[in-house]
Every structure is written in C-alpha cells, then in structure tokens.
Scaffold this motif. Sequence first.
Motif, short mmCIF file in Angstrom:
data_model
loop_
_atom_site.label_atom_id
_atom_site.label_comp_id
_atom_site.label_asym_id
_atom_site.label_seq_id
_atom_site.Cartn_x
_atom_site.Cartn_y
_atom_site.Cartn_z
N LEU A 260 7.90 -12.22 -8.32
CA LEU A 260 8.04 -12.12 -6.91
C LEU A 260 7.69 -10.57 -6.41
O LEU A 260 6.91 -10.59 -5.59
CB LEU A 260 9.65 -12.28 -6.60
CG LEU A 260 9.80 -11.89 -5.13
CD1 LEU A 260 9.22 -13.10 -4.42
CD2 LEU A 260 11.45 -12.31 -5.05
N TYR A 261 8.12 -9.54 -7.25
CA TYR A 261 7.77 -8.37 -6.66
C TYR A 261 6.37 -8.17 -6.76
O TYR A 261 5.49 -7.52 -5.93
CB TYR A 261 8.56 -7.22 -7.50
CG TYR A 261 8.46 -5.67 -7.06
CD1 TYR A 261 8.90 -5.52 -6.00
CD2 TYR A 261 7.29 -5.02 -8.06
CE1 TYR A 261 8.49 -3.83 -5.52
CE2 TYR A 261 7.02 -3.81 -7.57
CZ TYR A 261 7.69 -3.18 -6.46
OH TYR A 261 7.60 -1.87 -6.07
N THR A 262 5.97 -8.39 -7.95
CA THR A 262 4.33 -8.19 -8.16
C THR A 262 3.44 -8.83 -7.31
O THR A 262 2.35 -8.58 -6.68
CB THR A 262 3.95 -8.35 -9.72
OG1 THR A 262 4.62 -7.85 -10.55
CG2 THR A 262 2.60 -8.32 -9.76
N ILE A 275 -3.83 -2.11 -1.82
CA ILE A 275 -4.56 -3.28 -2.65
C ILE A 275 -3.53 -4.04 -3.15
O ILE A 275 -2.44 -3.52 -3.54
CB ILE A 275 -5.37 -2.77 -3.82
CG1 ILE A 275 -6.55 -1.95 -3.30
CG2 ILE A 275 -5.75 -4.03 -4.32
CD1 ILE A 275 -7.25 -1.36 -4.33
N LYS A 276 -3.04 -5.28 -2.52
CA LYS A 276 -2.08 -6.20 -3.16
C LYS A 276 -2.25 -6.40 -4.46
O LYS A 276 -3.42 -7.38 -4.78
CB LYS A 276 -1.89 -7.18 -2.30
CG LYS A 276 -1.47 -6.86 -1.00
CD LYS A 276 -1.02 -8.04 -0.03
CE LYS A 276 -0.65 -7.75 1.31
NZ LYS A 276 0.56 -6.80 1.63
N VAL A 277 -1.75 -6.13 -5.46
CA VAL A 277 -2.15 -6.44 -6.97
C VAL A 277 -1.92 -8.02 -7.32
O VAL A 277 -2.54 -8.19 -8.29
CB VAL A 277 -1.31 -5.41 -7.90
CG1 VAL A 277 -1.55 -3.97 -7.70
CG2 VAL A 277 0.38 -5.78 -7.89
N GLY A 278 -1.05 -8.56 -6.54
CA GLY A 278 -0.70 -10.03 -6.91
C GLY A 278 -2.08 -10.87 -6.62
O GLY A 278 -1.90 -11.90 -6.84
N ARG A 279 -2.82 -10.43 -5.90
CA ARG A 279 -4.09 -11.20 -5.30
C ARG A 279 -5.45 -10.54 -6.08
O ARG A 279 -5.41 -9.33 -6.48
CB ARG A 279 -4.11 -11.06 -3.88
CG ARG A 279 -3.04 -11.37 -3.05
CD ARG A 279 -3.37 -11.19 -1.45
NE ARG A 279 -2.02 -11.48 -0.71
CZ ARG A 279 -2.05 -11.40 0.52
NH1 ARG A 279 -2.90 -10.83 1.26
NH2 ARG A 279 -0.96 -11.74 1.38
N PRO A 280 -6.43 -11.56 -6.06
CA PRO A 280 -7.60 -10.91 -6.66
C PRO A 280 -8.28 -9.66 -6.27
O PRO A 280 -8.06 -9.57 -4.86
CB PRO A 280 -8.59 -12.13 -6.54
CG PRO A 280 -7.64 -13.24 -6.56
CD PRO A 280 -6.62 -12.92 -5.69
N LEU A 281 -8.72 -8.81 -6.85
CA LEU A 281 -9.13 -7.70 -6.53
C LEU A 281 -10.74 -7.76 -6.05
O LEU A 281 -11.42 -8.36 -6.46
CB LEU A 281 -9.45 -6.52 -7.66
CG LEU A 281 -10.22 -5.27 -7.23
CD1 LEU A 281 -9.03 -4.39 -6.37
CD2 LEU A 281 -10.25 -4.40 -8.72
N THR A 282 -10.88 -7.21 -4.62
CA THR A 282 -11.95 -7.48 -3.96
C THR A 282 -12.99 -6.02 -3.69
O THR A 282 -12.11 -4.97 -3.80
CB THR A 282 -11.98 -8.26 -2.53
OG1 THR A 282 -10.95 -7.38 -1.70
CG2 THR A 282 -11.24 -9.61 -2.60
N SER A 316 -11.15 -11.01 -14.96
CA SER A 316 -10.91 -9.31 -15.03
C SER A 316 -10.06 -8.81 -13.56
O SER A 316 -9.38 -8.09 -13.79
CB SER A 316 -11.94 -8.33 -15.27
OG SER A 316 -12.50 -8.85 -16.59
N THR A 317 -10.86 -9.58 -12.39
CA THR A 317 -10.34 -9.03 -11.30
C THR A 317 -9.34 -9.97 -10.56
O THR A 317 -8.82 -9.81 -9.46
CB THR A 317 -11.21 -8.81 -10.23
OG1 THR A 317 -12.13 -10.20 -10.20
CG2 THR A 317 -12.54 -7.96 -10.69
N ALA A 318 -8.77 -10.88 -11.35
CA ALA A 318 -7.66 -11.88 -11.10
C ALA A 318 -6.28 -11.01 -10.75
O ALA A 318 -6.13 -9.87 -11.11
CB ALA A 318 -7.42 -12.83 -11.83
N GLY A 319 -5.43 -11.62 -9.72
CA GLY A 319 -4.26 -10.97 -9.44
C GLY A 319 -3.29 -10.89 -10.75
O GLY A 319 -3.73 -11.68 -11.52
N VAL A 320 -2.42 -9.82 -10.52
CA VAL A 320 -1.50 -9.47 -11.68
C VAL A 320 -0.23 -10.38 -11.72
O VAL A 320 0.28 -10.50 -10.32
CB VAL A 320 -1.17 -8.08 -11.76
CG1 VAL A 320 -0.17 -7.88 -12.91
CG2 VAL A 320 -2.42 -7.24 -11.85
N ALA A 321 0.12 -11.16 -12.52
CA ALA A 321 1.52 -11.96 -12.63
C ALA A 321 2.77 -11.09 -12.72
O ALA A 321 3.52 -11.63 -12.11
CB ALA A 321 1.47 -12.83 -13.62
N ASN A 322 2.58 -10.08 -13.51
CA ASN A 322 3.92 -9.25 -13.72
C ASN A 322 3.44 -8.03 -14.09
O ASN A 322 2.74 -7.61 -15.10
CB ASN A 322 4.60 -9.99 -14.85
CG ASN A 322 5.89 -9.02 -15.23
OD1 ASN A 322 6.07 -7.87 -14.62
ND2 ASN A 322 6.68 -9.58 -16.13
#
Length: 418
Positions: A260-262, A275-282, A316-322
């Motif tokens: 949830l936090y991530t 940059i919201k790390v839970g979303r893909p990096l643009t 590689s640029t996908a959002g982080v799950a945890n």
Amino acid sequence: MSDTPMTADDVLRIAAYKDRSPALEAMVIAYSYHRVARDLAEHLGWEANNWYCYATWTSKAVGESLDLTPDSPFIADFGRRLGVPRRLRRLFRATLLTLLGPSYQLGLALANRAIFLETASLAVNLWNDTPDRFLKVSPESELTPTPPEFLTNLLEQADARYLKEAAQLLIEAGQATDPEVRAELMLGANIALSAYEQKRAQKALELVLYRPVRWLTRVSWRSLRSVIMRRPFRRFRLYSAPHEDQPWLTRTLEELWASLYTRHLFSVRTPLSDIKVGRPLTAPSGVDLAKVWAPIRNERVRKLAEEFITEDQAASTAGVANWVSYPDRMRFIVSYFRVYQHVSALYDLPFTKEIADGLAAEMKRGLVPQAVSEMFQSDPALPAIRRKIYKYPTETDPDAYEMAHFDFEPFLEAIPLD
C-alpha cells in the motif's frame, strides 16, 4: 556557496557531530552532497549527473520526512494522501507518532549519517595528490568495542567491490575525452554506489517501514504488560527481527502495508517533480526514452546494470510492488539513473540561498576527531548533547534512549585508498 572543495575532514566532522535534530542533520547532509556533486563535476564535467546529485535530493526528502513537529510538511502531505479530514489531523499526527515511535527518526537518521560518511569520504579523496582513506562504520570489526545491538541491526553488510568499482569508474570517467564514454562510466559508478548504499540501508529501511505493524502486533500489548508488571523488555529485538522470522499475522500485515505504501504513498524527490515509485517510470520533458535506453557499450558498466535490469525497457521501468525489496528497488533506481542522467536540474541548489547559507554555517560546527592508528577514537572535546531531540519520553525505551545518545566514532574504520 563556498568555492573550497569538500574535504575528508569536512565529511568526518559533519558525520561525527551529534548535537543536531535528525531533520536538521539530514538537511546538512543534503547540502553537503550538493557540494560534493559540484566538486566532482569540476573533474567529470556537467553533461551527466554523478551519484551525489541524486543523493542531494534524496537526503533533502529524508530530512523533510524526519520533521515530525506540529507543522511538519511530511505529516501534512501524508494526511492529504490518506484523505484525513482537517478536524482529525491532530489525532492523525498523534497516532502516527505512536506508530512510528523514536525508532523511526533515530534509525533512519543513523543510517543516513553512516551512508553519507562512507560514500562522501570516498568521493572527496579521488583526486587528492596524496591518496587518503575512506571511512566505514564497522561494528563487526575486531578492532572495535562490543557494539550496541541496534548498530549491528541497522547497517547490513554490503559487497565492498561496489565501492572499489565506483572509485575506478569515476577515475576513468575523469580521464575520458568522449562525452558519451564518460557518461557511461559515470552511470556505472552511480549503479555501483547505489548497489552498495542500498544494501547497507536495507535493515534500516525494514525497521522504518515495518515498525508500525510490529508495534501494533507485537510491541503494544507487551508495553502495557511491562507497565503493569514493572518489567522492562527489549523492544528493538522485536522491531529489528527479519521479516521472515516474524509470526504469520505480522508478516501478512507487513506485506500488505508495504505494498500500500509503495504503490500509493511513496515517491522519489527530484527538482522537476516527485516520481511515484508504484507507477511506471516515465521520461521527463526533453528526454528521449528510446535514446537513453540505447544498449550500453562499456562491458563493465553493462554487466553492472544487468545485475538489476534487463534491456526490456517496459519491465525495467515498471512500478515497484514493495520498496523494501532490494532487487525491485535497485531495478527502479538503475532505471531512474538511465532516464535522468542528463537532467541538469539535479545539480541545482535544493534550498533557498538563505537556508543554504545557514546550512553552510551549520556544517562547520564541531571538531574533527583525531585518528589513532586506523581507527577514529572518540574525542572528549566534542560538544555534549545540550538538548533533548524528542518531546515524548524515549527513556521508557532503553534502545531508543541509547540511540538518541549514540556516538559511532569508536566504530569508524579508516580504509586506505590505493
């Protein structure tokens, strides 16, 4: 801004000084990282960002998150993201302080200070006429006294080859004449430094992120029992135990909370945006993602990158799950380095001139500990703590009380640079 380059003595004095609040300490470190980044640019050029550019903005964000005062921007922003009504904000702050506890500020500040000492002392010595040393916090060394439990449970062992590789790549980057070759070498150094410092910070990150769950499920009722029975207990062992060693309920709630936090609350600070790390990096405006994701030509740098990412750009640029996961975190960080390597705004001063002047004066406080053999022993001339950092009673938690008064100078090891 001083024209005098940062020195090893500056780094040691800043890291050794104890009479600062955690939030102010992180801001001084952020300003110092900014100085180091610009000093390195005199040798490496300004076309590509060095690791200390990123560290500047990260440490500033750490400082803001360590401010837990009634006017804390961190708590206000956290409340907004969770949709806390205005009438409940005082209750929300009190609840958050209880869940985070003193371990949050003290553990995160100690890890931030240790990583600054190790990474900045390496950078300031690279172009010395006479090779000097970088400093390492070494609670595991046979030369040090028996460390407190929290020190060994806050700094994880990391592969020293990453520091050696970073130093070599930065030296080679300084000698390179082709800007593209130099940029690749700097990218490799950035990856190596993050691989090292993120591993060092792993235990502290777990303590900070999992602490609220562990307080709720394991510590709160024991605290009540301790008050009734008048028998103190060592909370820190419960807070610092590995995730896999926790009871099933605690592990399950930790995974849910970290996810949830991530995905919804955590972001990486940059001068352009968060940059919201839970979303893909643009890619930010002006950056061609296809160009920055071109194959890495330098074999050493490519192998370093391949430890954490693949050439599959989307994966590689996908959002982080945890964010607690070291591999997932490093994948995102390495992708961030590739995408933002030529964003020159990262060299900008992250403070107003007035605040920067105050931090420049603050970083000069304290004395440089004297070196004895290869160990830096405690200097009795260092100022004693004259004020309390926390308004709630850390003395009720023996581990927190030790952390608030901890001096890690006896645990510093000087390692010569070849």
